[in-house]
Design a protein around this motif. Structure first.
Motif, PDB file in Angstrom:
ATOM      1  N   GLY A  92       0.810  -1.220   0.000  1.00 42.47           N
ATOM      2  CA  GLY A  92       0.000   0.000   0.000  1.00 42.47           C
ATOM      3  C   GLY A  92       0.837   1.260   0.000  1.00 42.47           C
ATOM      4  O   GLY A  92       0.550   2.221  -0.730  1.00 42.47           O
ATOM      5  N   ILE A  93       1.887   1.288   0.819  1.00 42.81           N
ATOM      6  CA  ILE A  93       2.777   2.450   0.866  1.00 42.81           C
ATOM      7  C   ILE A  93       3.533   2.581  -0.456  1.00 42.81           C
ATOM      8  O   ILE A  93       3.664   3.681  -1.001  1.00 42.81           O
ATOM      9  CB  ILE A  93       3.755   2.321   2.047  1.00 42.81           C
ATOM     10  N   GLY A  94       4.023   1.456  -0.972  1.00 44.41           N
ATOM     11  CA  GLY A  94       4.715   1.487  -2.267  1.00 44.41           C
ATOM     12  C   GLY A  94       3.816   1.981  -3.375  1.00 44.41           C
ATOM     13  O   GLY A  94       4.245   2.750  -4.249  1.00 44.41           O
ATOM     14  N   ALA A  95       2.551   1.559  -3.345  1.00 45.32           N
ATOM     15  CA  ALA A  95       1.585   2.018  -4.352  1.00 45.32           C
ATOM     16  C   ALA A  95       1.419   3.537  -4.286  1.00 45.32           C
ATOM     17  O   ALA A  95       1.389   4.222  -5.320  1.00 45.32           O
ATOM     18  CB  ALA A  95       0.241   1.331  -4.134  1.00 45.32           C
ATOM     19  N   GLY A  96       1.305   4.066  -3.057  1.00 46.30           N
ATOM     20  CA  GLY A  96       1.155   5.509  -2.893  1.00 46.30           C
ATOM     21  C   GLY A  96       2.365   6.269  -3.389  1.00 46.30           C
ATOM     22  O   GLY A  96       2.243   7.331  -4.025  1.00 46.30           O
ATOM     23  N   LEU A  97       3.562   5.742  -3.137  1.00 41.92           N
ATOM     24  CA  LEU A  97       4.787   6.409  -3.584  1.00 41.92           C
ATOM     25  C   LEU A  97       4.930   6.378  -5.099  1.00 41.92           C
ATOM     26  O   LEU A  97       5.316   7.379  -5.718  1.00 41.92           O
ATOM     27  CB  LEU A  97       5.996   5.747  -2.913  1.00 41.92           C
ATOM     28  N   ILE A  98       4.631   5.242  -5.703  1.00 44.15           N
ATOM     29  CA  ILE A  98       4.732   5.143  -7.158  1.00 44.15           C
ATOM     30  C   ILE A  98       3.680   6.028  -7.835  1.00 44.15           C
ATOM     31  O   ILE A  98       3.973   6.730  -8.815  1.00 44.15           O
ATOM     32  CB  ILE A  98       4.588   3.672  -7.613  1.00 44.15           C
ATOM     33  N   TYR A  99       2.466   6.022  -7.308  1.00 41.43           N
ATOM     34  CA  TYR A  99       1.405   6.881  -7.836  1.00 41.43           C
ATOM     35  C   TYR A  99       1.819   8.349  -7.767  1.00 41.43           C
ATOM     36  O   TYR A  99       1.649   9.114  -8.724  1.00 41.43           O
ATOM     37  CB  TYR A  99       0.129   6.643  -7.040  1.00 41.43           C
ATOM     38  N   THR A 100       2.390   8.749  -6.634  1.00 43.02           N
ATOM     39  CA  THR A 100       2.820  10.135  -6.455  1.00 43.02           C
ATOM     40  C   THR A 100       3.967  10.474  -7.404  1.00 43.02           C
ATOM     41  O   THR A 100       4.009  11.575  -7.980  1.00 43.02           O
ATOM     42  CB  THR A 100       3.248  10.379  -4.997  1.00 43.02           C
ATOM     43  N   ALA A 101       4.902   9.551  -7.587  1.00 41.87           N
ATOM     44  CA  ALA A 101       6.034   9.782  -8.488  1.00 41.87           C
ATOM     45  C   ALA A 101       5.565   9.970  -9.930  1.00 41.87           C
ATOM     46  O   ALA A 101       6.051  10.857 -10.643  1.00 41.87           O
ATOM     47  CB  ALA A 101       7.019   8.620  -8.394  1.00 41.87           C
ATOM     48  N   VAL A 102       4.613   9.145 -10.369  1.00 38.76           N
ATOM     49  CA  VAL A 102       4.072   9.279 -11.728  1.00 38.76           C
ATOM     50  C   VAL A 102       3.369  10.624 -11.879  1.00 38.76           C
ATOM     51  O   VAL A 102       3.549  11.326 -12.885  1.00 38.76           O
ATOM     52  CB  VAL A 102       3.112   8.116 -12.058  1.00 38.76           C
ATOM     53  N   ASN A 103       2.570  10.991 -10.877  1.00 40.29           N
ATOM     54  CA  ASN A 103       1.888  12.289 -10.909  1.00 40.29           C
ATOM     55  C   ASN A 103       2.886  13.434 -10.961  1.00 40.29           C
ATOM     56  O   ASN A 103       2.675  14.432 -11.664  1.00 40.29           O
ATOM     57  CB  ASN A 103       0.984  12.447  -9.685  1.00 40.29           C
ATOM     58  N   TYR A 104       3.962  13.308 -10.208  1.00 36.11           N
ATOM     59  CA  TYR A 104       4.984  14.356 -10.173  1.00 36.11           C
ATOM     60  C   TYR A 104       5.628  14.524 -11.544  1.00 36.11           C
ATOM     61  O   TYR A 104       5.861  15.655 -12.017  1.00 36.11           O
ATOM     62  CB  TYR A 104       6.047  14.010  -9.127  1.00 36.11           C
ATOM     63  N   GLN A 106       4.271  13.735 -14.489  1.00 37.40           N
ATOM     64  CA  GLN A 106       3.282  14.313 -15.397  1.00 37.40           C
ATOM     65  C   GLN A 106       3.058  15.796 -15.107  1.00 37.40           C
ATOM     66  O   GLN A 106       2.965  16.611 -16.029  1.00 37.40           O
ATOM     67  CB  GLN A 106       1.962  13.537 -15.291  1.00 37.40           C
ATOM     68  N   PHE A 107       2.977  16.133 -13.837  1.00 36.56           N
ATOM     69  CA  PHE A 107       2.774  17.522 -13.418  1.00 36.56           C
ATOM     70  C   PHE A 107       3.920  18.406 -13.908  1.00 36.56           C
ATOM     71  O   PHE A 107       3.693  19.477 -14.495  1.00 36.56           O
ATOM     72  CB  PHE A 107       2.670  17.581 -11.897  1.00 36.56           C
ATOM     73  N   ASN A 108       5.150  17.967 -13.682  1.00 28.43           N
ATOM     74  CA  ASN A 108       6.301  18.773 -14.065  1.00 28.43           C
ATOM     75  C   ASN A 108       6.391  18.977 -15.570  1.00 28.43           C
ATOM     76  O   ASN A 108       6.806  20.043 -16.038  1.00 28.43           O
ATOM     77  CB  ASN A 108       7.597  18.139 -13.547  1.00 28.43           C
ATOM     78  N   GLY A 109       5.998  17.957 -16.331  1.00 30.11           N
ATOM     79  CA  GLY A 109       6.011  18.092 -17.784  1.00 30.11           C
ATOM     80  C   GLY A 109       5.070  19.192 -18.252  1.00 30.11           C
ATOM     81  O   GLY A 109       5.440  20.020 -19.108  1.00 30.11           O
ATOM     82  N   ILE A 110       3.850  19.207 -17.712  1.00 30.00           N
ATOM     83  CA  ILE A 110       2.878  20.236 -18.103  1.00 30.00           C
ATOM     84  C   ILE A 110       3.301  21.599 -17.562  1.00 30.00           C
ATOM     85  O   ILE A 110       3.170  22.623 -18.245  1.00 30.00           O
ATOM     86  CB  ILE A 110       1.468  19.867 -17.599  1.00 30.00           C
ATOM     87  N   TYR A 111       3.839  21.620 -16.335  1.00 32.88           N
ATOM     88  CA  TYR A 111       4.295  22.875 -15.729  1.00 32.88           C
ATOM     89  C   TYR A 111       5.367  23.528 -16.601  1.00 32.88           C
ATOM     90  O   TYR A 111       5.324  24.744 -16.859  1.00 32.88           O
ATOM     91  CB  TYR A 111       4.848  22.604 -14.330  1.00 32.88           C
ATOM     92  N   GLU A 112       6.327  22.743 -17.066  1.00 37.78           N
ATOM     93  CA  GLU A 112       7.386  23.280 -17.923  1.00 37.78           C
ATOM     94  C   GLU A 112       6.818  23.788 -19.247  1.00 37.78           C
ATOM     95  O   GLU A 112       7.294  24.792 -19.789  1.00 37.78           O
ATOM     96  CB  GLU A 112       8.451  22.211 -18.177  1.00 37.78           C
TER      97      GLU A 112
END
Length: 245
Positions: A92-104, A106-112
């Motif tokens: 569960g913790i690993g899932a949350g970290l991987i989900y957050t990393a993927v979001n990060y 994607q977020f940074n790509g659009i932000y740039e």
């Protein structure tokens, strides 16, 4: 499947308590316990764990708790309580970290992209917080990209699904010939085929944005839990970890 084992019983009770407190008693626990994007003011490090006890609706918690009982019970009986709890929370913790990393990512790509077309950080922050923007920028970036960065920033993840997918992988590797069936595909299929296909559908939905099972699903949390579950199972198989009571 069978009797309700000790760890699973307590996990189900905790999930039901949090669900009842949030949805039936009207307590606003989501802003504190759901997993927010790290740049959002609502984010807290504890959410990597606490989001596992929050659910978005009755059917969400019903399916998750049924899967926890159905696939987790044989594992707890085989491993013992402590080993199962360690596995469950790790997935569960690993899932949350991987989900957050993927979001990060994607977020940074659009932000740039937004910076490259001339938006200032303050303007981007206003977009993230209000959803409003100058329509003139649509000549340079698509509306879907703007909606995506807004949703990443504002939409929290809830549910035990990441941990459940880890449990599914462990079940499939431990009982590969067990027969399983989906509601809309009532033909029994061996776990060694059923579970990889289910994870593959989540990966497809996460990459393409086309959700086969409906909207509002954190597909990369599911995939992340499955990855952590697979890694742990392979490690335990190689090192012959025994039952932990």
């Amino acid at each position: 499947m069978g009797r309700l084992t000790e760890a699973i019983k307590h996990l189900i009770i905790l999930n039901v308590i949090f669900f009842a407190a949030s949805s039936m008693l009207g307590l606003n626990l989501g802003n504190w316990l759901a997993l927010y994007f790290p740049k959002n003011d609502h984010f807290g490090a504890w959410q990597i764990v606490s989001h596992m006890f929050m659910h978005g609706g009755f059917m969400h918690i019903l399916f998750n708790m049924y899967a926890l009982w159905a696939f987790g019970s044989p594992l707890e009986q085989m491993w013992g309580r402590n080993k199962f709890i360690f596995f469950y929370f790790s997935a569960g913790i690993g899932a949350g970290l991987i989900y957050t990393a993927v979001n990060y990512f994607q977020f940074n790509g659009i932000y740039e992209d937004l910076i490259s077309i001339g938006l200032q950080p303050a303007e981007i922050q206003s977009l993230l917080e209000t959803g409003r923007y100058n329509s003139g920028i649509l000549n340079q970036i698509s509306e879907s990209r703007l909606a995506e960065i807004y949703q990443i920033y504002n939409t929290p993840a809830v549910g035990a699904s990441g941990a459940i997918y880890g449990v599914l992988v462990a079940f499939g590797m431990s009982f590969p010939n067990a027969k399983l069936a989906l509601i809309f595909l009532p033909v029994p299929i061996s776990a060694k085929y059923f579970i990889p296909v289910l994870i593959g559908l989540d990966l497809f939905s996460g990459v393409t944005g086309f959700s086969i099972f409906g909207g509002g699903i954190a597909h990369f949390a599911h995939v992340g839990g499955a990855i952590i579950g697979f890694i742990m199972m392979k490690y335990w198989q190689k090192n012959q970890f025994q039952r932990w009571n």
